[in-house]
Design an enzyme around this catalytic site. Structure first.
Site, PDB file in Angstrom:
ATOM      1  N   THR A 112     125.133  21.549  49.414  1.00 16.63           N
ATOM      2  CA  THR A 112     125.238  20.969  48.074  1.00 16.63           C
ATOM      3  C   THR A 112     123.831  20.623  47.611  1.00 16.63           C
ATOM      4  O   THR A 112     123.124  19.872  48.272  1.00 16.63           O
ATOM      5  CB  THR A 112     126.107  19.703  48.113  1.00 16.63           C
ATOM      6  OG1 THR A 112     127.375  20.065  48.662  1.00 16.63           O
ATOM      7  CG2 THR A 112     126.292  19.116  46.731  1.00 16.63           C
ATOM      8  N   LEU A 201     128.450  19.101  42.442  1.00 15.51           N
ATOM      9  CA  LEU A 201     128.074  17.678  42.332  1.00 15.51           C
ATOM     10  C   LEU A 201     129.097  16.922  41.497  1.00 15.51           C
ATOM     11  O   LEU A 201     129.529  15.825  41.857  1.00 15.51           O
ATOM     12  CB  LEU A 201     126.707  17.529  41.661  1.00 15.51           C
ATOM     13  CG  LEU A 201     125.458  17.733  42.501  1.00 15.51           C
ATOM     14  CD1 LEU A 201     124.223  17.380  41.685  1.00 15.51           C
ATOM     15  CD2 LEU A 201     125.486  16.878  43.756  1.00 15.51           C
ATOM     16  N   PHE A 206     133.600  13.160  40.403  1.00 19.23           N
ATOM     17  CA  PHE A 206     134.899  12.823  39.799  1.00 19.23           C
ATOM     18  C   PHE A 206     135.881  12.293  40.851  1.00 19.23           C
ATOM     19  O   PHE A 206     136.638  11.364  40.584  1.00 19.23           O
ATOM     20  CB  PHE A 206     135.505  14.042  39.085  1.00 19.23           C
ATOM     21  CG  PHE A 206     135.112  14.135  37.640  1.00 19.23           C
ATOM     22  CD1 PHE A 206     133.778  14.252  37.275  1.00 19.23           C
ATOM     23  CD2 PHE A 206     136.056  14.093  36.633  1.00 19.23           C
ATOM     24  CE1 PHE A 206     133.395  14.330  35.941  1.00 19.23           C
ATOM     25  CE2 PHE A 206     135.691  14.169  35.288  1.00 19.23           C
ATOM     26  CZ  PHE A 206     134.361  14.289  34.944  1.00 19.23           C
ATOM     27  N   CYS A 256     129.301  13.139  51.999  1.00 11.87           N
ATOM     28  CA  CYS A 256     129.026  13.773  50.703  1.00 11.87           C
ATOM     29  C   CYS A 256     129.105  12.863  49.482  1.00 11.87           C
ATOM     30  O   CYS A 256     128.232  12.914  48.619  1.00 11.87           O
ATOM     31  CB  CYS A 256     129.976  14.950  50.507  1.00 11.87           C
ATOM     32  SG  CYS A 256     129.647  16.265  51.683  1.00 11.87           S
TER      33      CYS A 256
END
Ligand code: NAD
Length: 433
Positions: A112, A201, A206, A256
């Site tokens: 990521t 991302l 969210f 994450c």
């Protein structure tokens, strides 16, 4: 990679890592991570078309496509410390790829990464005088730990971002074809590079935001007599809202969410969008407050002192079905308990080895056991931090009998049957109730 290997038997996949101990573990019966179903898949393909090696350079030289999945933790130093992504491992890998390659390759970002990283990587890789070209693709990974194999076998979607040039689109088609061996074509979405990087991302942001939102409401429920589970259940039946990620808890963890939300906020700050950055940063602030609130509630209900009290911490993994403890709320809870001079006893079916590493600086003040009955014996309270189903199925009568009275349960995941525990004599506190 093992799932790709399973579905593409004609493709040779070599997994390389600079961490030799990890590679050795991948070759053994004792895989370095716990993930339901993973061992079966690895055993099916290992030695056939899936190989593990520490020869990073050799594998790069041999490959047509290089997937880069190195770590991208939050930067701990210099500009952007505490928020931005630390891209040093990615850049080192890019330079390594450049140094050893003698022909053109497709480079796939699996890690990521902040939006526009591919641009920086392309400029490093393609500033070569070898006459070779590297096409960079973004293929973010959406799997969740604990359900990784299912998520990979039957993904909601696969996303591949590429430059919108003939070379970029051709490289994209190659990777699409790889996934199309088992993923229906309509679920393989292609976008430009920046959309792909940013989508990963924002997806994590969210998801984290939903947890922080329901956690903020849990605090209000505790004040007003509303029950957050009831509120969430009814809200979730609204199709526009949906039922997922509406479970109030002690907080989210994992490697994450925190890093990606902070990275998103940092990116917004970088582009001068201060209000947008503050909005996303508040998702992380709410999570930290929720963890703090959990321990404060313990303290307040245990007569404002937990010094020298034995407290059983049920679960140390950041969630059930994984041995991963990165950013686990349980870590924060244990540290706060120690600050109050309590004596935490940690029990977890899979995460004790990682817990010992995380708490290496306080090993003399903490106990560990895989046996929850042992952990609870003589304890004043249980702080349940991970939603392992095994905890629900325990003999709670036996646990109650072994504990100091009054016996408290602080259920940080709303996993247990509070009515049943209360009938046994426990004082039960759940999130948002
Ligand atoms: N863990 C998840 O659930 C998950 C899900 C989706 C995306 N991601 C992303 O994937 C990336 C990796 O996450 P992870 O959880 O697997 O991290 P990790 O730290 O467990 O693994 C990264 C590995 O990369 C190796 N490495 C570092 N530099 C290297 C180099 N130069 N050459 C070869 N190997 C090198 C490390 O030794 C380590 O084993 C991150 O960007 C993360 O955000 C993770």
């Amino acid at each position: 990679m093992s799932v790709i290997a399973e579905h593409a038997p004609d493709v040779k996949i070599t997994i390389v890592d600079i961490n030799a101990a990890r590679i050795e573990a991948w070759k053994s019966d004792n895989l370095p991570i716990y993930e339901p179903g993973l061992k079966d898949v690895v055993e099916k393909v290992r030695g056939k078309n899936l190989f593990f090696s520490t020869d990073v350079e050799g594998a790069i030289r041999e490959a047509d496509i290089v997937f880069v999945a190195v770590n991208t933790p939050t930067k701990t130093f210099g500009q952007g410390a505490g928020m931005a992504s630390d891209l040093q491992y990615w850049e080192k890998t890019a330079r390594n790829i450049l140094a050893v390659s003698d022909r053109s390759k497709i480079i796939v970002e699996k890690s990521t990464l902040p939006v526009r990283t591919a641009e920086a990587m392309a400029s490093i890789l393609n500033s070569n005088d070898k006459g070779i070209h590297f096409e960079i693709l973004s293929n973010p990974e959406f799997l969740a730990e604990g359900t990784a194999i299912r998520d990979l076998e039957e993904p909601d979607r696969v996303l591949i971002g590429s430059a919108q040039t003939p070379e970029g689109l051709a490289a994209c088609r190659e990777v699409v074809d790889l996934y199309a061996r088992w993923v229906p074509r309509e679920k393989i979405l292609t976008t430009n590079l920046w959309s792909s990087e940013l989508t990963k991302l924002t997806s994590n942001a969210f998801l984290a935001q939903r947890i922080s939102s329901i956690n903020s409401i849990s605090a209000l429920c505790e004040k007003t007599g509303a029950d957050v589970s009831e509120v969430a259940k009814v809200m979730g039946q609204d199709q526009r809202i949906g039922p997922h990620f509406l479970k109030a808890s002690v907080g989210f963890g994992g490697s994450c969410f925190r890093k990606d939300v902070l990275n998103l906020a940092y990116l917004c700050e970088h582009y001068g969008l201060h209000e947008v950055a503050c909005y996303w940063k508040s998702v992380v602030d709410m999570n930290e407050w929720q963890e703090k609130r959990f321990v404060l509630r313990m303290l307040e209900n245990m007569f404002n002192t937990i010094a020298s009290k034995r407290i059983a911490v049920f679960g140390f993994a950041f969630k059930a079905d994984t041995g991963d403890t990165r950013e686990s709320p349980a870590y924060y809870v244990v540290k706060e308990l120690l600050a109050e001079r309590a004596h935490p006893v940690i029990t977890d079916p899979k995460a004790i080895p990682e817990a010992k590493k995380d708490l290496a600086d306080v090993l003399d003040q903490v106990e560990f056991t895989e046996d929850p009955y042992e952990a609870a014996k003589g304890a004043h309270a249980i702080a349940l931090c991970t939603e392992w189903k095994d905890f629900k199925a325990l003999n709670w009568k036996k646990i109650y009998e072994g504990m100091e009275k009054p016996a408290f349960v602080f259920d940080g995941r709303n996993l247990l049957d509070a009515g049943k525990l209360k009938r046994l004599g426990f004082q039960v506190f759940q999130i948002g109730k």
